[in-house]
Design an enzyme around this catalytic site. Structure first.
Site, short mmCIF file in Angstrom:
data_model
loop_
_atom_site.label_atom_id
_atom_site.label_comp_id
_atom_site.label_asym_id
_atom_site.label_seq_id
_atom_site.Cartn_x
_atom_site.Cartn_y
_atom_site.Cartn_z
N ARG A 44 6.07 -12.67 9.51
CA ARG A 44 6.77 -11.41 9.28
C ARG A 44 8.19 -11.49 9.80
NH1 ARG A 44 4.51 -6.43 9.34
NH2 ARG A 44 2.25 -6.39 9.21
N GLU A 91 0.89 -1.16 0.00
CA GLU A 91 0.00 0.00 0.00
C GLU A 91 0.93 1.21 0.00
OE1 GLU A 91 -2.27 0.83 3.53
OE2 GLU A 91 -3.55 2.27 2.48
N LYS A 147 5.04 0.10 9.67
CA LYS A 147 4.97 1.37 8.94
C LYS A 147 4.43 2.48 9.83
CE LYS A 147 3.95 0.03 4.21
NZ LYS A 147 2.87 0.10 3.24
#
Length: 554
Positions: free
Chosen positions: A263, A37, A273
């Site tokens: 992750r 994104e 983020k």
RNA sequence: UGGGGCGUCGGCAAGCGGCAAGCCACUUGGUUUUGAUCCAAGCAUUCGCAGGUUCGAAUCCUGCCGCCCCAGCCA
């Protein structure tokens, strides 16, 4: 280290794909995608995903799409999108043909939403956010059906058309999938698939005032692109039933397989983020590419070679385990790469003046030194030697035991690439600080050992008059706890001493000539990179990439 | 206390019924004009725990224990 990009490590995803190919699934094709994104800069965690997706595609002669998951215009920007493109290229990967965007599919997405409505599988709801939360139930109690759940199909169609037409204010209505409010999986309790949001989109501008949600968008985007394996992180595991539900209930034949992996978590850093954004917006660091940041642009500016990041990603592997990887592993791959490619040079970070009394006042010798001691092909460089030089303050002690292999009063030491010197006097100021060393040199020791005695220590140095003043930034970890993400407020874990600015370092002439982003090994100190933006031959600026492995201080 | 996952060396991580790979770290020697690099050697009688099946179990079964994720009109 034997792990290379050519020897893919075994992992469960590769096994699945190998099986799929063996069984002729998808006609033996492998198509992956990397779907960021554009709401922030890429970080090490993304590097793992990029290496996985692009690496798998390459290994099986498939390709990997870059697709921006741009369904939430409020948080997305073109700056982020551009940085992401740049970072992927820098990391060394090429996406398949043109860049894709979820927003390219808005019209089709809308069409599939209409299909769902027509099939009686979606409805327009008008519960507000708070009511919806109440109706959703909890982790242990089932939810309740919305009173608007049984609206007629024609009415749903009409309302959805008018949502798109902009007849209603933001948040007034939403489109929901009609699944099961009593599902133990909360994602299946009639999830929202469209919301009204009047926000300017970086690509579609003001064309739309309704935007599809991730769960509805992602699976369809994958299917439209013919993705075979949709690799994502563990937190989407609970979303897989919804991913499959959507594709099972629309007229799209392609049905990619979502596979989840854990992750990357790196000790003493943050890979979120949101938190990285906080570090930037609250000025804890100097921008997204601050060398202390775990962003790709930060690590680039820090001097980490892209190849070392790729090697690291291969080395950490892929699994479903929650793990915390040592920072040391990454640093070792950085050293490994840099050791091979970095030209050597000498830089004195904390200068201490040394006067060589038996060396002529006006003489300057251009000594020749290898650019890389293990790689003759890299050639040699000139290093000027003169009567006054600088050595590092840490390389001298008035008294020391035999373990100290540097310069000691009344003892000898080898000057790297030059002569053996002997120190016979220390000069101090009124406060007792050492200001100067008086030494003599042995002119028979250039390129050879002195006769009849052993000199065990070697220290680096620069000529006082011929060296260039430089700024050197030495970094320490940004956080002082291994898992800052686990803290109540990660900002309280920030290491106040993560940056040491050394403004009076001296570097040999060959280093001053560096090109921005050029990496070097400052011998006996570590690896340093000429700053991408602020370095110039007149005013050299170097960032410390990583120190040499040091068995003396540890 | 619903659902979904995960537990193999100090840190990663292979292994998927037949003698516990590899990498990083660490230890010990050797080379060295970088306390670096490089080279050589060492480093899990045991796989969260307890039972069971089997000639044989990290791998299969049962039960426990521990950790992570999910109640955004974020992705």
């Amino acid at each position: 280290m034997s792990t290379t990009e050519n020897e893919p490590a075994a992992n469960f995803i590769r096994h699945i794909i190998l099986d799929d190919i063996a069984n002729g699934k998808n006609g033996g094709k492998v198509q992956t995608r990397f779907p960021p994104e554009p709401n922030g800069y890429l970080h090490v965690g993304h590097a793992k995903s990029i290496c996985l997706n692009f690496g798998i595609a390459k290994e099986f002669n498939g390709s990997c799409n870059l697709r921006f998951d741009d369904t939430n215009p409020e948080k997305e920007s073109d700056e982020y999108a551009k940085s992401i493109e740049q970072d992927i290229k820098w990391l060394g990967f090429e996406w398949h043909k043109e860049i894709h965007h979820a927003s390219d599919y808005f019209e089709q997405l809308y069409g599939y939403a209409v299909e769902l409505i027509e099939a009686g599988l979606a409805f327009v709801d008008e519960l507000n956010a708070e009511q919806m939360r109440e109706y959703r139930g909890t982790l242990t109690e089932p939810g309740k059906n919305s009173p608007y759940r049984d609206r007629a199909i024609a009415e749903n169609l009409d309302l959805f058309t008018r949502m798109r037409a902009g007849e209603f204010p933001d948040s007034k209505y939403v489109l929901r999938a009609k699944i099961d409010m009593s599902s133990p999986n909360i994602n299946m309790r009639d999830p929202i698939i469209y919301r009204i949001k009047r926000a300017h989109h970086i690509r579609t501008g003001d064309k739309w005032c309704i935007y599809p949600m991730y769960d509805f968008t992602h699976c369809i985007s994958d299917a439209l692109e013919g993705i075979t394996h949709s690799l994502c992180t563990l937190e989407f595991e609970d979303h897989r039933p919804l991913y499959d539900w959507v594709l099972d209930n629309i007229s799209l034949e392609c049905h990619p397989q979502q596979i989840e992996f854990s992750r990357l978590a790196l000790a003493y850093t943050i890979t979120s983020k949101r938190k990285l954004t906080t570090l930037v917006s609250e000025k804890f660091v100097d921008g997204w590419d601050d060398p202390r940041m775990s962003t790709l642009s930060g690590m680039r500016r820090r001097g980490y070679p892209a190849a070392s990041l790729r090697h690291f990603c291969t080395a950490v592997g892929i699994s479903k385990k929650n793990h915390v990887t040592d920072m040391g592993l990454l640093e070792q791959y950085v050293r490994d790469e840099l050791n091979v490619i970095a030209p050597r040079g000498m830089a004195v970070l904390r200068p201490l003046k040394v006067v060589i009394e038996n060396y002529p006042e006006d003489k300057i010798e251009q000594l020749e030194a290898p650019i890389h001691p293990q790689n003759e092909a890299m050639g040699t460089r000139k290093v000027p030697f003169s009567r006054e030089i600088y050595i590092d303050q840490e390389d001298f002690m008035e008294e020391a035991n035999n373990k100290f292999k540097r310069l000691v009063l009344d003892k000898e030491v080898r000057l790297r690439n030059a002569y053996v010197i002997h120190c016979h006097q220390v000069i101090k100021d009124e406060q007792g600080n050492m200001t100067e060393l008086r030494c003599t040199y042995d002119n028979q020791t250039l390129g050879k050992n002195p006769e009849g005695r052993k000199v065990k220590g070697v220290i680096h140095w620069v000529s006082a008059s011929e060296s260039v003043a430089a700024e050197v930034r030495v970094y320490d970890r940004l956080f002082n706890t291994p898992n800052p993400a686990a803290a109540e407020d990660f900002r309280t874990c920030i290491n106040p001493n993560s940056l040491s600015l050394i403004s009076s370092a001296r570097v040999e002439p060959s280093l001053a000539e560096a090109k921005p982003e050029q990496c070097f090994q400052f011998e006996r100190e570590g690896y340093f990179v000429a700053d991408r933006y602020q370095h110039s031959p007149e005013k050299p600026v170097f960032n410390m990439t990583v120190g040499l492995r040091d068995t003396w201080n540890s």
